[in-house]
Motif scaffolding. Structure first.
Motif, PDB file in Angstrom:
ATOM      1  N   LEU A   8       2.807  49.271   5.340  1.00 36.39           N
ATOM      2  CA  LEU A   8       2.774  49.005   7.490  1.00 36.39           C
ATOM      3  C   LEU A   8       3.067  48.133   8.481  1.00 36.39           C
ATOM      4  CD1 LEU A   8      -1.418  49.455   6.992  1.00 36.39           C
ATOM      5  CD2 LEU A   8       0.686  51.506   6.679  1.00 36.39           C
ATOM      6  N   LEU A   9       3.293  47.082   7.344  1.00 38.81           N
ATOM      7  CA  LEU A   9       3.871  46.360   8.940  1.00 38.81           C
ATOM      8  C   LEU A   9       4.983  44.825   7.835  1.00 38.81           C
ATOM      9  CD1 LEU A   9       0.869  44.740  11.029  1.00 38.81           C
ATOM     10  CD2 LEU A   9       2.342  45.847  11.654  1.00 38.81           C
ATOM     11  N   PRO A  10       5.985  44.937   7.120  1.00 33.33           N
ATOM     12  CA  PRO A  10       7.062  44.895   6.521  1.00 33.33           C
ATOM     13  C   PRO A  10       7.377  43.461   7.038  1.00 33.33           C
ATOM     14  CG  PRO A  10       8.338  47.007   6.904  1.00 33.33           C
ATOM     15  CD  PRO A  10       6.631  46.729   7.394  1.00 33.33           C
ATOM     16  N   PRO A  11       7.580  42.754   7.984  1.00 34.34           N
ATOM     17  CA  PRO A  11       7.268  41.729   8.491  1.00 34.34           C
ATOM     18  C   PRO A  11       6.387  40.278   8.285  1.00 34.34           C
ATOM     19  CG  PRO A  11       8.473  42.779  10.300  1.00 34.34           C
ATOM     20  CD  PRO A  11       7.997  43.428   9.445  1.00 34.34           C
ATOM     21  N   LEU A  12       5.312  40.561   8.259  1.00 35.57           N
ATOM     22  CA  LEU A  12       4.081  40.906   7.897  1.00 35.57           C
ATOM     23  C   LEU A  12       3.948  39.700   6.589  1.00 35.57           C
ATOM     24  CD1 LEU A  12       1.538  39.142   9.438  1.00 35.57           C
ATOM     25  CD2 LEU A  12       0.693  40.632   9.269  1.00 35.57           C
ATOM     26  N   GLY A  13       4.089  41.681   5.414  1.00 36.46           N
ATOM     27  CA  GLY A  13       3.810  41.146   4.327  1.00 36.46           C
ATOM     28  C   GLY A  13       4.197  40.286   3.685  1.00 36.46           C
ATOM     29  N   VAL A  14       6.093  40.385   4.473  1.00 34.12           N
ATOM     30  CA  VAL A  14       7.286  39.389   3.705  1.00 34.12           C
ATOM     31  C   VAL A  14       6.766  37.537   4.504  1.00 34.12           C
ATOM     32  CG1 VAL A  14       9.063  38.248   4.043  1.00 34.12           C
ATOM     33  CG2 VAL A  14       8.931  40.572   3.986  1.00 34.12           C
ATOM     34  N   THR A  17       3.982  35.870   2.008  1.00 31.45           N
ATOM     35  CA  THR A  17       4.641  35.901   0.986  1.00 31.45           C
ATOM     36  C   THR A  17       5.637  34.580   0.611  1.00 31.45           C
ATOM     37  OG1 THR A  17       4.272  38.640  -0.268  1.00 31.45           O
ATOM     38  CG2 THR A  17       5.518  36.875  -1.538  1.00 31.45           C
ATOM     39  N   TYR A  18       6.049  34.753   1.794  1.00 33.09           N
ATOM     40  CA  TYR A  18       7.511  33.776   1.684  1.00 33.09           C
ATOM     41  C   TYR A  18       7.496  32.455   2.609  1.00 33.09           C
ATOM     42  CZ  TYR A  18       9.799  36.386  -1.444  1.00 33.09           C
ATOM     43  OH  TYR A  18      10.354  37.122  -2.799  1.00 33.09           O
ATOM     44  N   GLY A  19       6.304  32.704   3.609  1.00 37.69           N
ATOM     45  CA  GLY A  19       6.432  32.067   4.809  1.00 37.69           C
ATOM     46  C   GLY A  19       8.082  32.553   5.808  1.00 37.69           C
ATOM     47  N   PHE A  20       7.912  32.058   6.861  1.00 38.77           N
ATOM     48  CA  PHE A  20       9.252  31.339   7.318  1.00 38.77           C
ATOM     49  C   PHE A  20      10.636  30.659   6.464  1.00 38.77           C
ATOM     50  CE2 PHE A  20      12.132  30.318  10.316  1.00 38.77           C
ATOM     51  CZ  PHE A  20      12.373  31.339  11.139  1.00 38.77           C
ATOM     52  N   SER A  21      11.549  32.089   6.355  1.00 39.06           N
ATOM     53  CA  SER A  21      12.890  31.693   5.520  1.00 39.06           C
ATOM     54  C   SER A  21      13.241  33.211   5.670  1.00 39.06           C
ATOM     55  CB  SER A  21      12.060  32.424   3.830  1.00 39.06           C
ATOM     56  OG  SER A  21      11.662  33.801   3.442  1.00 39.06           O
ATOM     57  N   SER A  22      14.800  32.538   4.621  1.00 38.79           N
ATOM     58  CA  SER A  22      16.066  33.169   5.122  1.00 38.79           C
ATOM     59  C   SER A  22      15.043  34.576   4.800  1.00 38.79           C
ATOM     60  CB  SER A  22      16.990  33.115   4.570  1.00 38.79           C
ATOM     61  OG  SER A  22      16.700  32.999   3.013  1.00 38.79           O
ATOM     62  N   THR A  23      14.589  35.179   3.708  1.00 37.93           N
ATOM     63  CA  THR A  23      13.940  36.330   3.278  1.00 37.93           C
ATOM     64  C   THR A  23      13.197  36.772   4.927  1.00 37.93           C
ATOM     65  OG1 THR A  23      13.361  35.890   1.380  1.00 37.93           O
ATOM     66  CG2 THR A  23      12.632  37.238   2.069  1.00 37.93           C
ATOM     67  N   LEU A  24      12.345  36.697   5.123  1.00 35.40           N
ATOM     68  CA  LEU A  24      11.664  36.538   6.675  1.00 35.40           C
ATOM     69  C   LEU A  24      12.298  37.119   7.539  1.00 35.40           C
ATOM     70  CD1 LEU A  24       9.134  37.363   8.267  1.00 35.40           C
ATOM     71  CD2 LEU A  24       8.654  35.119   9.102  1.00 35.40           C
ATOM     72  N   LEU A  25      13.725  36.846   7.914  1.00 35.93           N
ATOM     73  CA  LEU A  25      15.234  37.036   9.218  1.00 35.93           C
ATOM     74  C   LEU A  25      15.469  37.696   8.294  1.00 35.93           C
ATOM     75  CD1 LEU A  25      16.506  33.250   9.761  1.00 35.93           C
ATOM     76  CD2 LEU A  25      14.317  34.848  10.583  1.00 35.93           C
ATOM     77  N   ILE A  26      15.530  38.235   6.779  1.00 37.69           N
ATOM     78  CA  ILE A  26      16.560  39.637   6.977  1.00 37.69           C
ATOM     79  C   ILE A  26      15.434  40.622   6.715  1.00 37.69           C
ATOM     80  CG2 ILE A  26      17.011  40.760   4.406  1.00 37.69           C
ATOM     81  CD1 ILE A  26      18.105  37.981   3.373  1.00 37.69           C
ATOM     82  N   ASN A  27      14.582  40.383   6.615  1.00 38.30           N
ATOM     83  CA  ASN A  27      13.567  41.194   6.775  1.00 38.30           C
ATOM     84  C   ASN A  27      13.138  42.016   7.830  1.00 38.30           C
ATOM     85  OD1 ASN A  27      10.144  42.708   6.600  1.00 38.30           O
ATOM     86  ND2 ASN A  27      11.475  43.210   5.594  1.00 38.30           N
ATOM     87  N   PRO A  37      13.964  50.981   5.892  1.00 36.56           N
ATOM     88  CA  PRO A  37      14.442  49.886   5.129  1.00 36.56           C
ATOM     89  C   PRO A  37      14.004  48.371   4.897  1.00 36.56           C
ATOM     90  CG  PRO A  37      15.523  50.631   7.034  1.00 36.56           C
ATOM     91  CD  PRO A  37      14.357  51.853   7.026  1.00 36.56           C
ATOM     92  N   GLY A  38      13.421  48.307   6.288  1.00 30.42           N
ATOM     93  CA  GLY A  38      12.407  46.996   6.417  1.00 30.42           C
ATOM     94  C   GLY A  38      11.130  47.032   5.518  1.00 30.42           C
ATOM     95  N   SER A  39      10.480  48.605   5.312  1.00 39.44           N
ATOM     96  CA  SER A  39       9.330  48.492   4.265  1.00 39.44           C
ATOM     97  C   SER A  39      10.027  48.738   2.405  1.00 39.44           C
ATOM     98  CB  SER A  39       8.690  49.698   4.375  1.00 39.44           C
ATOM     99  OG  SER A  39       7.890  49.844   5.909  1.00 39.44           O
ATOM    100  N   ILE A  40      11.075  49.644   1.980  1.00 40.34           N
ATOM    101  CA  ILE A  40      11.589  48.834   0.596  1.00 40.34           C
ATOM    102  C   ILE A  40      12.026  47.601   0.583  1.00 40.34           C
ATOM    103  CG2 ILE A  40      13.220  49.784   0.202  1.00 40.34           C
ATOM    104  CD1 ILE A  40      13.444  52.014   1.306  1.00 40.34           C
TER     105      ILE A  40
END
Length: 56
Positions: A8-14, A17-27, A37-40
């Motif tokens: 539903l809210l891809p950046p929030l879920g990431v 899970t990861y906190g503020f990281s490169s994975t969050l920025l990619i998402n 693409p964000g949800s996937i």
């Protein structure tokens, strides 16, 4: 719960899970390109993190 937020809210879920990281920025970038693409990416990243925690 995180997977539902990842859909539903891809950046929030990431973020939860990861906190503020490169994975969050990619998402965030993928979500700006489109919700699908964000949800996937979010579902993939959250699932990968859960698998790594299960192996520990």
């Amino acid at each position: 719960m995180k997977l539902i937020l990842g859909i539903l809210l891809p950046p929030l879920g990431v973020f939860l899970t990861y906190g503020f990281s490169s994975t969050l920025l990619i998402n965030i970038a993928l979500t700006l390109l489109g919700w699908i693409p964000g949800s996937i990416h979010a579902v993939w990243a959250i699932t990968k993190h859960q698998e790594q925690e299960a192996n520990i």
